[in-house]
Motif scaffolding. Sequence first.
Motif, PDB file in Angstrom:
ATOM      1  N   VAL A 237      40.054  38.141  40.326  1.00 44.41           N
ATOM      2  CA  VAL A 237      40.990  37.083  39.965  1.00 44.41           C
ATOM      3  C   VAL A 237      41.451  36.320  41.209  1.00 44.41           C
ATOM      4  CG1 VAL A 237      43.226  36.570  38.933  1.00 44.41           C
ATOM      5  CG2 VAL A 237      41.743  38.307  37.900  1.00 44.41           C
ATOM      6  N   ALA A 238      41.713  37.026  42.285  1.00 41.02           N
ATOM      7  CA  ALA A 238      42.128  36.363  43.528  1.00 41.02           C
ATOM      8  C   ALA A 238      41.042  35.398  44.003  1.00 41.02           C
ATOM      9  CB  ALA A 238      42.431  37.406  44.598  1.00 41.02           C
ATOM     10  N   GLU A 239      39.776  35.821  43.888  1.00 39.56           N
ATOM     11  CA  GLU A 239      38.669  34.948  44.269  1.00 39.56           C
ATOM     12  C   GLU A 239      38.605  33.729  43.342  1.00 39.56           C
ATOM     13  OE1 GLU A 239      33.961  35.450  45.305  1.00 39.56           O
ATOM     14  OE2 GLU A 239      34.711  36.446  43.502  1.00 39.56           O
ATOM     15  N   SER A 240      38.770  33.940  42.057  1.00 40.30           N
ATOM     16  CA  SER A 240      38.734  32.835  41.103  1.00 40.30           C
ATOM     17  C   SER A 240      39.851  31.835  41.381  1.00 40.30           C
ATOM     18  CB  SER A 240      38.856  33.371  39.674  1.00 40.30           C
ATOM     19  OG  SER A 240      37.761  34.205  39.354  1.00 40.30           O
ATOM     20  N   HIS A 241      41.031  32.350  41.663  1.00 40.05           N
ATOM     21  CA  HIS A 241      42.164  31.481  41.992  1.00 40.05           C
ATOM     22  C   HIS A 241      41.890  30.677  43.255  1.00 40.05           C
ATOM     23  CE1 HIS A 241      46.231  30.108  42.688  1.00 40.05           C
ATOM     24  NE2 HIS A 241      46.269  30.756  43.840  1.00 40.05           N
ATOM     25  N   GLU A 242      41.339  31.320  44.259  1.00 42.14           N
ATOM     26  CA  GLU A 242      41.044  30.641  45.521  1.00 42.14           C
ATOM     27  C   GLU A 242      40.014  29.526  45.329  1.00 42.14           C
ATOM     28  OE1 GLU A 242      39.477  31.754  50.039  1.00 42.14           O
ATOM     29  OE2 GLU A 242      40.118  33.328  48.660  1.00 42.14           O
ATOM     30  N   LEU A 243      39.093  29.724  44.386  1.00 40.33           N
ATOM     31  CA  LEU A 243      38.083  28.710  44.106  1.00 40.33           C
ATOM     32  C   LEU A 243      38.638  27.527  43.323  1.00 40.33           C
ATOM     33  CD1 LEU A 243      35.073  30.995  43.104  1.00 40.33           C
ATOM     34  CD2 LEU A 243      35.318  29.684  45.216  1.00 40.33           C
ATOM     35  N   GLY A 244      39.826  27.677  42.744  1.00 43.06           N
ATOM     36  CA  GLY A 244      40.446  26.588  42.000  1.00 43.06           C
ATOM     37  C   GLY A 244      40.384  26.726  40.498  1.00 43.06           C
ATOM     38  N   SER A 245      40.088  27.914  39.975  1.00 45.22           N
ATOM     39  CA  SER A 245      40.010  28.114  38.528  1.00 45.22           C
ATOM     40  C   SER A 245      41.380  27.915  37.883  1.00 45.22           C
ATOM     41  CB  SER A 245      39.498  29.518  38.205  1.00 45.22           C
ATOM     42  OG  SER A 245      38.203  29.711  38.704  1.00 45.22           O
ATOM     43  N   VAL A 246      41.385  27.290  36.697  1.00 39.11           N
ATOM     44  CA  VAL A 246      42.624  27.094  35.942  1.00 39.11           C
ATOM     45  C   VAL A 246      42.627  27.902  34.647  1.00 39.11           C
ATOM     46  CG1 VAL A 246      43.050  24.807  36.904  1.00 39.11           C
ATOM     47  CG2 VAL A 246      41.693  25.019  34.807  1.00 39.11           C
ATOM     48  N   ILE A 247      41.446  28.420  34.265  1.00 37.43           N
ATOM     49  CA  ILE A 247      41.319  29.220  33.049  1.00 37.43           C
ATOM     50  C   ILE A 247      40.609  30.522  33.394  1.00 37.43           C
ATOM     51  CG2 ILE A 247      40.234  29.371  30.763  1.00 37.43           C
ATOM     52  CD1 ILE A 247      40.428  26.308  30.614  1.00 37.43           C
ATOM     53  N   ALA A 248      41.101  31.625  32.847  1.00 35.88           N
ATOM     54  CA  ALA A 248      40.439  32.917  32.980  1.00 35.88           C
ATOM     55  C   ALA A 248      39.796  33.237  31.641  1.00 35.88           C
ATOM     56  CB  ALA A 248      41.433  34.002  33.366  1.00 35.88           C
ATOM     57  N   GLU A 249      38.474  33.025  31.548  1.00 29.43           N
ATOM     58  CA  GLU A 249      37.760  33.307  30.308  1.00 29.43           C
ATOM     59  C   GLU A 249      37.485  34.801  30.178  1.00 29.43           C
ATOM     60  OE1 GLU A 249      35.037  29.558  28.933  1.00 29.43           O
ATOM     61  OE2 GLU A 249      34.084  31.128  30.094  1.00 29.43           O
ATOM     62  N   PHE A 250      37.950  35.380  29.080  1.00 30.87           N
ATOM     63  CA  PHE A 250      37.605  36.734  28.686  1.00 30.87           C
ATOM     64  C   PHE A 250      37.789  37.772  29.802  1.00 30.87           C
ATOM     65  CE2 PHE A 250      34.368  33.783  26.709  1.00 30.87           C
ATOM     66  CZ  PHE A 250      35.050  33.593  25.522  1.00 30.87           C
ATOM     67  N   PRO A 251      38.967  37.861  30.429  1.00 31.22           N
ATOM     68  CA  PRO A 251      39.162  38.966  31.384  1.00 31.22           C
ATOM     69  C   PRO A 251      38.895  40.287  30.672  1.00 31.22           C
ATOM     70  CG  PRO A 251      41.275  37.992  30.722  1.00 31.22           C
ATOM     71  CD  PRO A 251      40.202  37.089  30.212  1.00 31.22           C
ATOM     72  N   GLN A 262      49.622  35.937  36.793  1.00 33.49           N
ATOM     73  CA  GLN A 262      50.400  35.844  38.031  1.00 33.49           C
ATOM     74  C   GLN A 262      49.910  34.724  38.936  1.00 33.49           C
ATOM     75  OE1 GLN A 262      49.969  39.831  39.489  1.00 33.49           O
ATOM     76  NE2 GLN A 262      51.371  40.699  37.976  1.00 33.49           N
ATOM     77  N   HIS A 263      48.602  34.442  38.889  1.00 34.39           N
ATOM     78  CA  HIS A 263      48.029  33.363  39.696  1.00 34.39           C
ATOM     79  C   HIS A 263      48.053  32.008  38.984  1.00 34.39           C
ATOM     80  CE1 HIS A 263      46.617  35.427  43.290  1.00 34.39           C
ATOM     81  NE2 HIS A 263      46.135  36.405  42.551  1.00 34.39           N
ATOM     82  N   GLY A 264      48.634  31.958  37.791  1.00 33.21           N
ATOM     83  CA  GLY A 264      48.770  30.693  37.092  1.00 33.21           C
ATOM     84  C   GLY A 264      47.572  30.276  36.266  1.00 33.21           C
ATOM     85  N   LEU A 265      46.603  31.172  36.040  1.00 35.36           N
ATOM     86  CA  LEU A 265      45.453  30.859  35.202  1.00 35.36           C
ATOM     87  C   LEU A 265      45.814  31.110  33.726  1.00 35.36           C
ATOM     88  CD1 LEU A 265      44.156  31.509  38.087  1.00 35.36           C
ATOM     89  CD2 LEU A 265      42.090  32.120  36.803  1.00 35.36           C
ATOM     90  N   SER A 266      45.366  30.234  32.855  1.00 31.91           N
ATOM     91  CA  SER A 266      45.541  30.449  31.418  1.00 31.91           C
ATOM     92  C   SER A 266      44.531  31.488  30.945  1.00 31.91           C
ATOM     93  CB  SER A 266      45.326  29.138  30.649  1.00 31.91           C
ATOM     94  OG  SER A 266      46.306  28.184  30.979  1.00 31.91           O
ATOM     95  N   VAL A 267      45.016  32.507  30.255  1.00 33.21           N
ATOM     96  CA  VAL A 267      44.150  33.600  29.800  1.00 33.21           C
ATOM     97  C   VAL A 267      43.530  33.226  28.455  1.00 33.21           C
ATOM     98  CG1 VAL A 267      44.050  36.023  29.113  1.00 33.21           C
ATOM     99  CG2 VAL A 267      45.501  35.320  31.044  1.00 33.21           C
ATOM    100  N   LEU A 268      42.204  33.118  28.435  1.00 35.18           N
ATOM    101  CA  LEU A 268      41.449  32.773  27.225  1.00 35.18           C
ATOM    102  C   LEU A 268      40.713  34.012  26.728  1.00 35.18           C
ATOM    103  CD1 LEU A 268      39.192  29.660  26.680  1.00 35.18           C
ATOM    104  CD2 LEU A 268      38.282  31.943  26.239  1.00 35.18           C
ATOM    105  N   MET A 269      40.867  34.281  25.437  1.00 36.40           N
ATOM    106  CA  MET A 269      40.163  35.408  24.822  1.00 36.40           C
ATOM    107  C   MET A 269      39.462  34.941  23.557  1.00 36.40           C
ATOM    108  SD  MET A 269      40.571  38.117  26.756  1.00 36.40           S
ATOM    109  CE  MET A 269      40.368  39.601  25.758  1.00 36.40           C
ATOM    110  N   GLY A 270      38.557  35.779  23.063  1.00 37.67           N
ATOM    111  CA  GLY A 270      37.754  35.418  21.909  1.00 37.67           C
ATOM    112  C   GLY A 270      38.482  35.629  20.592  1.00 37.67           C
ATOM    113  N   ALA A 271      38.455  34.613  19.735  1.00 37.67           N
ATOM    114  CA  ALA A 271      39.015  34.762  18.397  1.00 37.67           C
ATOM    115  C   ALA A 271      38.265  35.822  17.588  1.00 37.67           C
ATOM    116  CB  ALA A 271      38.998  33.413  17.675  1.00 37.67           C
ATOM    117  N   PRO A 272      36.934  35.957  17.730  1.00 38.90           N
ATOM    118  CA  PRO A 272      36.268  37.054  17.018  1.00 38.90           C
ATOM    119  C   PRO A 272      36.805  38.425  17.418  1.00 38.90           C
ATOM    120  CG  PRO A 272      34.642  35.447  17.742  1.00 38.90           C
ATOM    121  CD  PRO A 272      35.952  35.073  18.388  1.00 38.90           C
TER     122      PRO A 272
END
Length: 378
Positions: A237-251, A262-272
């Motif tokens: 996650v720290a690497e993703s944040h450093e790269l500029g990610s705004v969405i965290a797909e399927f942690p 905590q890093h301000g990324l929107s957490v996206l999960m699967g509706a299925p």
Amino acid sequence: MIINNVKLVLENEVVNGSLEVADGVIRNFADSPSQLPQAQDGEGGWLLPGLIELHTDNLDKFFTPRPKVDWPAHSAMSSHDALMVASGITTVLDAVALGDVRDGGDRLENLEKMINAVMDSQARGVNRAEHRLHLRCELPHHTTLPLFQQLIDRGGVSLVSLMDHSPGQRQFSNLVKYREYYQGKYQLNDADMDHYEAEQLALADRWSQPNRLAIATECRARNIALASHDDATRAHVAESHELGSVIAEFPTTLEAAQASRQHGLSVLMGAPNIVRGGSHSGNVAAHELAQVGLLDILSSDYYPASLLDAAFRVAFEETNPFTLPQAVALVTRNPAKALNLDDRGVLAEGKRADMVLAHQHGDHIHVGHVWRQGVRVF
């Protein structure tokens, strides 16, 4: 157009009333019924904003309905689009995979056909939903960066995600699950699977990090939203944040979801994942994140009808802290905000009249009608 006798799902409350549309936008709404005879009767259903889908693989199945069957592009796109609006989705990011986890995969072969179908049909105005592109970049592959560079400036790209499905990484940090998945997917015996696993490790070692850095740099330069994919650890996650990610797909873990928030990324999960009650890959379940308030966006992923179903399940599950407006925001306002689509995602004056009328029959929520910019499309 006036829609009467509906439960309006607003940003912070549900109001019984009516809503008026003019010139493709919401003009006003009221907490009382309209007395005008031309008002349409919503029959007491829920009226909510049109759903916004950020990551669907649904297009693939129409281009290749069976193995080695190629379907005509215009027919495939039309069928896909119809299923989207029938599911209440009015804005859709069609996810196309760049690079492939196995040479010769259908996704790689269909890439140009799918992208052309999405862009051409949208330009010609024949789609019922509004279609955009989501470039899913499979990092451990030599073709990924060149393909990305060819496509990124063609227009219509709203989201880019960085994926690494190599063994031991993110979604497949559990090597047993990795082997189970790919042996089943490609019908590999143990010896073939050993060879495939070694091959993927070598590709990841050569290409993953250079591709990750290069693609992220180009997204930042163009102000295109970037998403991580299947982060499993705080370091991911720290690497993703450093790269500029705004969405965290399927942690894949609670730890990664907490770090994403905590890093301000929107957490996206699967509706299925919500509908089925868990992850098919053995990772953290979406309902577990919902229960602790670590869920921001839902995506239908591979099953479009799951999006509306999951939103209402989140709202009606007593162990979740979500009201109905908060749950509906997971599939409307929050994905719109993540992409800076300020003209949609809520029922409010001046916003696009992208709307869904839904009714409950038994335990299931059914889509009755769908409008995009005030025009009924379902």
